[in-house]
Design an enzyme around this catalytic site. Structure first.
Site, mmCIF file in Angstrom:
data_model
loop_
_atom_site.group_PDB
_atom_site.id
_atom_site.type_symbol
_atom_site.label_atom_id
_atom_site.label_comp_id
_atom_site.label_asym_id
_atom_site.label_seq_id
_atom_site.Cartn_x
_atom_site.Cartn_y
_atom_site.Cartn_z
ATOM 1 N N GLU A 96 3.162 -1.349 -11.060
ATOM 2 C CA GLU A 96 1.920 -1.353 -11.816
ATOM 3 C C GLU A 96 1.279 0.034 -11.846
ATOM 4 O O GLU A 96 1.369 0.799 -10.895
ATOM 5 C CB GLU A 96 0.959 -2.382 -11.213
ATOM 6 C CG GLU A 96 1.489 -3.798 -11.436
ATOM 7 C CD GLU A 96 0.632 -4.890 -10.826
ATOM 8 O OE1 GLU A 96 0.500 -5.938 -11.462
ATOM 9 O OE2 GLU A 96 0.101 -4.713 -9.717
ATOM 10 N N CYS A 109 -3.859 5.858 -12.015
ATOM 11 C CA CYS A 109 -3.382 5.581 -10.664
ATOM 12 C C CYS A 109 -1.906 5.185 -10.762
ATOM 13 O O CYS A 109 -1.563 4.171 -11.371
ATOM 14 C CB CYS A 109 -4.230 4.458 -10.076
ATOM 15 S SG CYS A 109 -3.771 4.017 -8.400
ATOM 16 N N CYS A 116 6.330 -1.324 -0.460
ATOM 17 C CA CYS A 116 5.999 -0.276 0.506
ATOM 18 C C CYS A 116 6.536 -0.688 1.873
ATOM 19 O O CYS A 116 6.583 -1.872 2.192
ATOM 20 C CB CYS A 116 4.489 -0.088 0.589
ATOM 21 S SG CYS A 116 3.993 1.325 1.599
ATOM 22 N N CYS A 120 0.798 -1.667 6.281
ATOM 23 C CA CYS A 120 -0.626 -1.607 6.622
ATOM 24 C C CYS A 120 -1.163 -3.037 6.497
ATOM 25 O O CYS A 120 -0.868 -3.734 5.519
ATOM 26 C CB CYS A 120 -1.373 -0.673 5.675
ATOM 27 S SG CYS A 120 -0.780 1.028 5.810
ATOM 28 N N CYS A 123 -3.305 -4.314 3.231
ATOM 29 C CA CYS A 123 -2.886 -3.945 1.885
ATOM 30 C C CYS A 123 -1.923 -4.993 1.318
ATOM 31 O O CYS A 123 -0.965 -5.388 1.979
ATOM 32 C CB CYS A 123 -2.203 -2.581 1.916
ATOM 33 S SG CYS A 123 -1.643 -2.044 0.290
ATOM 34 N N CYS A 343 -7.957 -1.244 -5.537
ATOM 35 C CA CYS A 343 -7.165 -0.659 -4.446
ATOM 36 C C CYS A 343 -6.552 -1.754 -3.593
ATOM 37 O O CYS A 343 -7.238 -2.685 -3.173
ATOM 38 C CB CYS A 343 -8.042 0.159 -3.511
ATOM 39 S SG CYS A 343 -8.948 1.453 -4.306
HETATM 40 N N1 SAH Z 1 0.400 4.792 0.677
HETATM 41 C C1 SAH Z 1 -0.596 5.700 0.169
HETATM 42 C C2 SAH Z 1 -0.944 5.435 -1.274
HETATM 43 C C3 SAH Z 1 -1.675 4.135 -1.530
HETATM 44 S S1 SAH Z 1 -3.293 4.529 -1.965
HETATM 45 C C4 SAH Z 1 -1.809 5.660 1.049
HETATM 46 O O1 SAH Z 1 -1.846 4.836 1.957
HETATM 47 O O2 SAH Z 1 -2.700 6.473 0.882
HETATM 48 C C5 SAH Z 1 -4.111 3.018 -1.934
HETATM 49 C C6 SAH Z 1 -5.429 3.109 -1.181
HETATM 50 O O3 SAH Z 1 -6.053 1.815 -1.168
HETATM 51 C C7 SAH Z 1 -5.207 3.509 0.240
HETATM 52 O O4 SAH Z 1 -6.250 4.277 0.719
HETATM 53 C C8 SAH Z 1 -5.190 2.155 0.906
HETATM 54 O O5 SAH Z 1 -5.427 2.270 2.268
HETATM 55 C C9 SAH Z 1 -6.277 1.439 0.175
HETATM 56 N N2 SAH Z 1 -6.185 -0.026 0.272
HETATM 57 C C10 SAH Z 1 -5.087 -0.750 0.505
HETATM 58 N N3 SAH Z 1 -5.379 -2.062 0.526
HETATM 59 C C11 SAH Z 1 -6.686 -2.163 0.274
HETATM 60 C C12 SAH Z 1 -7.579 -3.259 0.115
HETATM 61 N N4 SAH Z 1 -7.147 -4.512 0.225
HETATM 62 N N5 SAH Z 1 -8.863 -2.995 -0.160
HETATM 63 C C13 SAH Z 1 -9.283 -1.734 -0.319
HETATM 64 N N6 SAH Z 1 -8.502 -0.658 -0.189
HETATM 65 C C14 SAH Z 1 -7.212 -0.868 0.109
#
Ligand code: SAH
Length: 369
Positions: A96, A109, A116, A120, A123, A343
């Site tokens: 996406e 974006c 991935c 985390c 996420c 995000c």
């Molecule tokens: N792997 C990279 C790129 C992904 S960026 C990284 O971790 O930076 C996506 C962003 O959204 C990251 O900062 C991630 O931590 C954040 N994110 C992931 N899941 C989320 C959620 N459920 N709510 C808000 N932010 C989230």
């Protein structure tokens, strides 16, 4: 027609790569400039229409090469104007890409991997596991397709002013393809974006941050989410390998010697997890050592998520504390929530996914017939 093409996809090559390609077929290296302009400035993918190339070269290119972005499977537009595209890749995978229009800018974006591997805990991309790295053409192809769909014009209406590698995947774990794609975003003959307008976001892969500095000048964002190791390791397991002190040192080194630059830290606020005033105070102390901006992201829920979003007053208090100490901090507005484009929501609904990927496969099979 076979679905697997043996032609070389020129979207996989940056300017230097394209020059090498032309030399390898006995042509002048400056042909690269002509082709890049057609592809990225004119959005032209048909060699036959590249009128300044000469008939014989055009025919030759049509035989051995192609300009093939991913297949656009679906477009969803949010009530707030955010657009999410679902892109089909060979083999039935999909990623996406999200476009976020704002008054003075338009941010795209972009995803770097299918799924991935970092796990985390907050996420949704993590829940689908890791499938594979995207190729350069699949990464720059997201920008190309979005530009095409939006009617972006290099010398007219510039719809895409910023690109953030903040979609699915950990960009530094797909280093070469991501760097090549970011070169095409930056190069004048590509999308021509300034260094500050192309941002790579990482969960904190320290060696990757160091290597990035040597390869290309882009803005750096780091997903921090906690001011202390114990907590951060529960949210971002990669922290066990590269703890906060090492990460901060890599951030300082990344901007050292570069004029007026800062690192953006992303901090997703989760109810009762990392949103106490004590966390805010610790965070300020931590960020003192790095010129930085702080992006506070309200947690975006997804089915099966084990966290909740912090209540609005706590988010506000958190921001007030850090700002009272002189730290620049913004609360990122949640965009595109109604289309699962926020995000951490990419390839959002877990239950829906099987059905959706089933549909993609069918659709792709149709397209490839
Ligand atoms: N792997 C990279 C790129 C992904 S960026 C990284 O971790 O930076 C996506 C962003 O959204 C990251 O900062 C991630 O931590 C954040 N994110 C992931 N899941 C989320 C959620 N459920 N709510 C808000 N932010 C989230």
């Amino acid at each position: 027609m076979s679905a697997v093409s043996t032609r070389i996809n020129l979207l996989d090559l940056d300017e230097a790569g394209l020059q090498e390609f032309f030399i390898s077929i006995g042509e002048q290296p400056w042909r690269a400039q002509q082709v890049l302009k057609w592809v990225y400035h004119q959005q032209q993918t048909d060699f036959r229409k590249m009128s300044n190339l000469g008939l014989a070269l055009r025919q030759r290119l049509a035989e051995i090469a192609e300009i093939r972005p991913p297949v656009m499977l679906k477009e969803q537009v949010s009530v707030d104007g955010t657009i999410k595209w679902l892109l089909g890749l060979p083999g039935g995978n999909a990623v996406e890409t999200v476009y976020i229009p704002e008054t003075n800018r338009g941010t795209l974006c972009v995803s770097s991997q299918v799924g991935c591997a970092l796990n985390c805990t907050f996420c949704s991309t993590a829940t689908q596991g890791f499938s594979r790295n995207l190729t350069t053409s699949e990464i720059i192809g997201q920008v190309w397709l979005a530009a095409h769909a939006l009617g972006h014009q290099r010398n007219g209406t510039r719809k895409i002013t910023n690109v953030v590698m903040m979609g699915m995947g950990e960009p530094l774990l797909n280093f070469d393809a991501v760097v090549r794609a970011m070169r095409l975003m930056r190069e004048n003959l590509g999308f021509g974006l300034a260094a500050k307008r192309v941002t790579l976001s990482t969960a904190g892969l320290v060696p990757g941050i160091r290597k990035l500095r040597e390869e290309i000048d882009v803005a750096l964002a780091v997903s921090l989410h906690a001011p202390e190791d114990e907590l951060r390791s529960t949210l971002v397991p990669l922290n066990r390998k590269y703890p906060i002190a090492e990460l901060m040192q890599a951030c300082r080194d990344y901007i050292a010697g570069r004029h007026k630059r800062s690192v953006t830290f992303e901090y997703t606020l989760m109810d009762g997890i990392n949103d106490h005033s004590e966390h805010a105070h610790k965070l300020v102390r931590l960020l003192k050592s790095v010129p930085s901006k702080l992006n506070l992201i309200p947690f975006n829920p997804f089915p099966g998520a084990r966290y909740r979003c912090s209540p609005p007053d706590r988010i506000k208090r958190f921001q007030e504390i850090v700002m009272s100490k002189g730290q620049i901090a913004i609360v990122r507005k949640t965009r595109g929530e109604d289309i699962d484009a926020a995000c951490g929501q990419l390839i959002g609904k877990v239950r829906d996914r099987t059905r959706r990927s089933e549909q993609h496969r069918l659709r792709l099979a149709e397209l490839q017939q």
